[in-house]
Motif scaffolding. Structure first.
Motif, PDB file in Angstrom:
ATOM      1  N   GLU A 245       0.824  -1.210   0.000  1.00 43.11           N
ATOM      2  CA  GLU A 245       0.000   0.000   0.000  1.00 43.11           C
ATOM      3  C   GLU A 245       0.858   1.260   0.000  1.00 43.11           C
ATOM      4  OE1 GLU A 245      -2.694  -0.251   3.256  1.00 43.11           O
ATOM      5  OE2 GLU A 245      -3.871  -1.887   2.392  1.00 43.11           O
ATOM      6  N   LEU A 246       1.973   1.227   0.716  1.00 39.25           N
ATOM      7  CA  LEU A 246       2.876   2.383   0.720  1.00 39.25           C
ATOM      8  C   LEU A 246       3.494   2.613  -0.663  1.00 39.25           C
ATOM      9  CD1 LEU A 246       4.722   1.812   4.125  1.00 39.25           C
ATOM     10  CD2 LEU A 246       3.228   3.736   3.566  1.00 39.25           C
ATOM     11  N   SER A 247       3.761   1.527  -1.387  1.00 40.45           N
ATOM     12  CA  SER A 247       4.387   1.648  -2.708  1.00 40.45           C
ATOM     13  C   SER A 247       3.420   2.173  -3.759  1.00 40.45           C
ATOM     14  CB  SER A 247       4.919   0.284  -3.159  1.00 40.45           C
ATOM     15  OG  SER A 247       3.844  -0.587  -3.504  1.00 40.45           O
ATOM     16  N   ASP A 248       2.104   1.983  -3.514  1.00 42.20           N
ATOM     17  CA  ASP A 248       1.063   2.411  -4.450  1.00 42.20           C
ATOM     18  C   ASP A 248       1.154   1.677  -5.793  1.00 42.20           C
ATOM     19  OD1 ASP A 248      -1.253   3.877  -4.878  1.00 42.20           O
ATOM     20  OD2 ASP A 248      -0.200   5.506  -5.892  1.00 42.20           O
ATOM     21  N   ILE A 249       1.729   0.472  -5.783  1.00 41.87           N
ATOM     22  CA  ILE A 249       1.754  -0.359  -6.992  1.00 41.87           C
ATOM     23  C   ILE A 249       0.435  -1.123  -7.066  1.00 41.87           C
ATOM     24  CG2 ILE A 249       2.900  -2.249  -8.197  1.00 41.87           C
ATOM     25  CD1 ILE A 249       5.474  -1.479  -6.763  1.00 41.87           C
ATOM     26  N   ARG A 250      -0.233  -1.041  -8.194  1.00 43.27           N
ATOM     27  CA  ARG A 250      -1.525  -1.679  -8.374  1.00 43.27           C
ATOM     28  C   ARG A 250      -1.418  -2.857  -9.346  1.00 43.27           C
ATOM     29  NH1 ARG A 250      -2.179   0.569  -4.392  1.00 43.27           N
ATOM     30  NH2 ARG A 250      -3.531   2.333  -3.910  1.00 43.27           N
ATOM     31  N   HIS A 251      -2.152  -3.897  -9.042  1.00 42.26           N
ATOM     32  CA  HIS A 251      -2.224  -5.030  -9.965  1.00 42.26           C
ATOM     33  C   HIS A 251      -2.886  -4.586 -11.272  1.00 42.26           C
ATOM     34  CE1 HIS A 251      -1.587  -7.239  -6.188  1.00 42.26           C
ATOM     35  NE2 HIS A 251      -1.107  -8.210  -6.950  1.00 42.26           N
ATOM     36  N   GLY A 252      -2.352  -5.060 -12.375  1.00 43.26           N
ATOM     37  CA  GLY A 252      -2.921  -4.741 -13.673  1.00 43.26           C
ATOM     38  C   GLY A 252      -2.186  -3.649 -14.424  1.00 43.26           C
ATOM     39  N   VAL A 253      -1.359  -2.869 -13.724  1.00 47.63           N
ATOM     40  CA  VAL A 253      -0.580  -1.839 -14.404  1.00 47.63           C
ATOM     41  C   VAL A 253       0.602  -2.493 -15.116  1.00 47.63           C
ATOM     42  CG1 VAL A 253       0.923  -1.363 -12.440  1.00 47.63           C
ATOM     43  CG2 VAL A 253       0.482   0.445 -14.105  1.00 47.63           C
ATOM     44  N   SER A 254       1.044  -1.908 -16.210  1.00 49.17           N
ATOM     45  CA  SER A 254       2.198  -2.444 -16.919  1.00 49.17           C
ATOM     46  C   SER A 254       3.458  -2.254 -16.084  1.00 49.17           C
ATOM     47  CB  SER A 254       2.356  -1.757 -18.276  1.00 49.17           C
ATOM     48  OG  SER A 254       3.575  -2.144 -18.898  1.00 49.17           O
ATOM     49  N   THR A 255       4.284  -3.284 -16.030  1.00 51.52           N
ATOM     50  CA  THR A 255       5.528  -3.175 -15.254  1.00 51.52           C
ATOM     51  C   THR A 255       6.439  -2.087 -15.823  1.00 51.52           C
ATOM     52  OG1 THR A 255       6.571  -4.891 -16.610  1.00 51.52           O
ATOM     53  CG2 THR A 255       5.485  -5.602 -14.596  1.00 51.52           C
ATOM     54  N   PHE A 256       6.291  -1.792 -17.119  1.00 53.94           N
ATOM     55  CA  PHE A 256       7.141  -0.779 -17.746  1.00 53.94           C
ATOM     56  C   PHE A 256       6.654   0.635 -17.457  1.00 53.94           C
ATOM     57  CE2 PHE A 256       7.725  -4.586 -20.407  1.00 53.94           C
ATOM     58  CZ  PHE A 256       9.090  -4.733 -20.278  1.00 53.94           C
ATOM     59  N   ASP A 257       5.461   0.777 -16.902  1.00 50.83           N
ATOM     60  CA  ASP A 257       4.944   2.101 -16.535  1.00 50.83           C
ATOM     61  C   ASP A 257       5.387   2.512 -15.131  1.00 50.83           C
ATOM     62  OD1 ASP A 257       3.687   2.467 -18.938  1.00 50.83           O
ATOM     63  OD2 ASP A 257       1.747   1.686 -18.260  1.00 50.83           O
ATOM     64  N   LEU A 258       6.030   1.612 -14.398  1.00 54.60           N
ATOM     65  CA  LEU A 258       6.428   1.901 -13.026  1.00 54.60           C
ATOM     66  C   LEU A 258       7.752   2.660 -13.005  1.00 54.60           C
ATOM     67  CD1 LEU A 258       5.674  -1.572 -11.389  1.00 54.60           C
ATOM     68  CD2 LEU A 258       4.221   0.458 -11.364  1.00 54.60           C
ATOM     69  N   ASP A 259       7.787   3.763 -12.268  1.00 54.91           N
ATOM     70  CA  ASP A 259       9.035   4.495 -12.049  1.00 54.91           C
ATOM     71  C   ASP A 259       9.647   3.944 -10.761  1.00 54.91           C
ATOM     72  OD1 ASP A 259      11.057   6.371 -11.355  1.00 54.91           O
ATOM     73  OD2 ASP A 259      10.049   7.909 -12.555  1.00 54.91           O
ATOM     74  N   LEU A 260      10.579   3.022 -10.899  1.00 51.84           N
ATOM     75  CA  LEU A 260      11.109   2.294  -9.752  1.00 51.84           C
ATOM     76  C   LEU A 260      11.809   3.215  -8.758  1.00 51.84           C
ATOM     77  CD1 LEU A 260      12.499  -0.911 -11.518  1.00 51.84           C
ATOM     78  CD2 LEU A 260      10.166  -0.365 -10.799  1.00 51.84           C
ATOM     79  N   GLU A 261      12.527   4.219  -9.258  1.00 49.91           N
ATOM     80  CA  GLU A 261      13.264   5.112  -8.369  1.00 49.91           C
ATOM     81  C   GLU A 261      12.307   5.925  -7.495  1.00 49.91           C
ATOM     82  OE1 GLU A 261      16.633   8.698  -8.565  1.00 49.91           O
ATOM     83  OE2 GLU A 261      16.031   7.613 -10.376  1.00 49.91           O
TER      84      GLU A 261
END
Length: 279
Positions: free
Chosen positions: A87-103
Motif C-alpha cells: 500500500e505504501l508503494s502504491d503499486i496496483r495489480h494490472g498496471v504495466s511493469t514498464f509504466d512503473l518508475d522504480l526510483e
C-alpha cells in the motif's frame, strides 16, 4: 621582312595565352548523380520504416497483457507486513511493469519512518519485487518527546500511542545540545548504540539488565539496572573490559541489588560496590 618575321613569331605566343585563359566546364554525370540520390532516399526511407516499426513493436509489447503486474513480492520486512508495504508503494495489480518508475517508488517507501532504504525490481514478465531495509529500534531517547534511535545512533521516529516502550531509555541529552553541536551528540548516541550492541551478545549482564542509560558530561555513561535502578558507572571508554569484570561476579551482585547504592567500574581492575546505608 623584319615585320613579317616579327608577326610570325608573335602569333603562336598570343594563341597560347588565349588557350590558358579559357576555362572549360566539366560535363556533369547526371546518371551517376541520380543513382546516388535514389540510393540515399531509399536508405533514409528504410531507416525511418525500421524506426517506426521498432517503436510500434515496443508499444505493442509494453502495453501487452503479458507484462501486466499480477504478483508483488515483499522482502526484508519484519515489522511491517507485506500488505502495508504494498500500500505504501502504491503499486496496483494490472498496471504495466514498464509504466512503473522504480526510483520514485523507492523514494516514496523510504519516507516511512521504519524503512531505511527500498530497492524495487521488475521480475518479468508480470512480477515486481520490493526489497526493503527496515530500521531497528535499539533504544528510546527523551527529548521532550520520546524518540526511537537505531543501531547507528540515528533518531528516526517519534513515539506515538501504541508504540512499544520495552527499550532502554537514554537521558542526559536535550534538544538544544543536538542543535548546538549535532556531531558530538550523534557520536554519543552511536556510543550508546555500540554499548547496547555489546550487551546483546552477553549472557549474564546483558541488555535485559539495563533499564536506563544516562549520558553525563562529567562521569560519562551511567547504566541503571533493571530491576531496582542501581547506577553502574562505566565512564567514557573501555566499556567491554569493564563489563567483563562485572560479569565475573555478577551472579553474586545480582542477589544484592536491592541493597546496593551504586556499582563503580571506573577503577582499573576493580569493582567498587557500595551498599545502601542503614540508619
Amino acid at each position: 621582312m623584319r615585320n613579317l618575321k616579327k608577326a610570325r613569331v608573335e602569333r603562336p605566343a598570343k594563341a597560347k595565352r588565349v588557350e590558358r585563359n579559357v576555362r572549360t566546364k566539366p560535363r556533369r554525370d547526371w546518371k551517376k548523380l541520380i543513382t546516388r540520390l535514389t540510393r540515399l532516399i531509399l536508405i533514409l526511407c528504410c531507416t525511418v520504416l525500421v524506426g517506426v516499426g521498432a517503436l510500434l513493436l515496443i508499444n505493442v509489447v509494453v502495453n501487452s497483457d503479458h507484462f501486466k503486474v499480477t504478483t508483488i513480492q515483499v522482502k526484508g520486512n519484519q515489522r511491517l507486513c507485506d500488505q502495508d508495504v504494498i500500500e505504501l508503494s502504491d503499486i496496483r495489480h494490472g498496471v504495466s511493469t514498464f509504466d512503473l518508475d522504480l526510483e520514485i517508488i523507492g523514494q516514496k517507501l523510504a519516507e516511512n519512518d521504519w524503512i531505511h532504504t527500498a530497492n524495487i525490481m521488475r521480475k518479468l514478465p508480470h512480477g515486481v519485487v520490493i526489497d526493503i531495509d527496515e530500521r531497528r529500534a535499539v533504544f528510546v531517547i527523551n527529548l521532550e518527546y520520546l524518540y526511537y534511535v537505531d543501531g547507528v545512533g540515528e533518531i528516526f521516529k517519534v513515539l506515538r500511542s501504541g508504540d512499544e516502550l520495552d527499550y532502554p531509555l537514554v537521558t542526559g541529552l536535550d534538544r538544544q545540545q543536538l542543535l548546538d553541536d549535532p556531531e558530538a551528540a550523534r557520536q554519543q548516541l552511536r556510543h550508546v548504540a555500540q554499548m547496547l550492541g555489546d550487551l546483546q551478545q552477553r549472557k549474564l549482564f546483558n541488555e535485559q539488565c539495563v533499564a536506563q542509560i544516562n549520558i553525563d558530561s562529567q562521569d560519562g555513561y551511567v547504566l541503571y539496572t533493571d530491576p531496582y535502578g542501581v547506577p553502574v558507572y562505566v565512564g567514557k571508554d573501555q566499556f567491554s573490559e569493564k563489563i567483563d569484570r562485572l560479569e565475573q561476579i555478577f551472579p553474586e551482585i545480582e542477589r544484592r541489588l536491592p541493597t546496593l547504592e551504586y556499582i563503580d567500574l571506573n577503577v582499573m581492575n576493580k569493582i567498587i560496590v557500595k551498599s545502601v546505608s542503614v540508619m
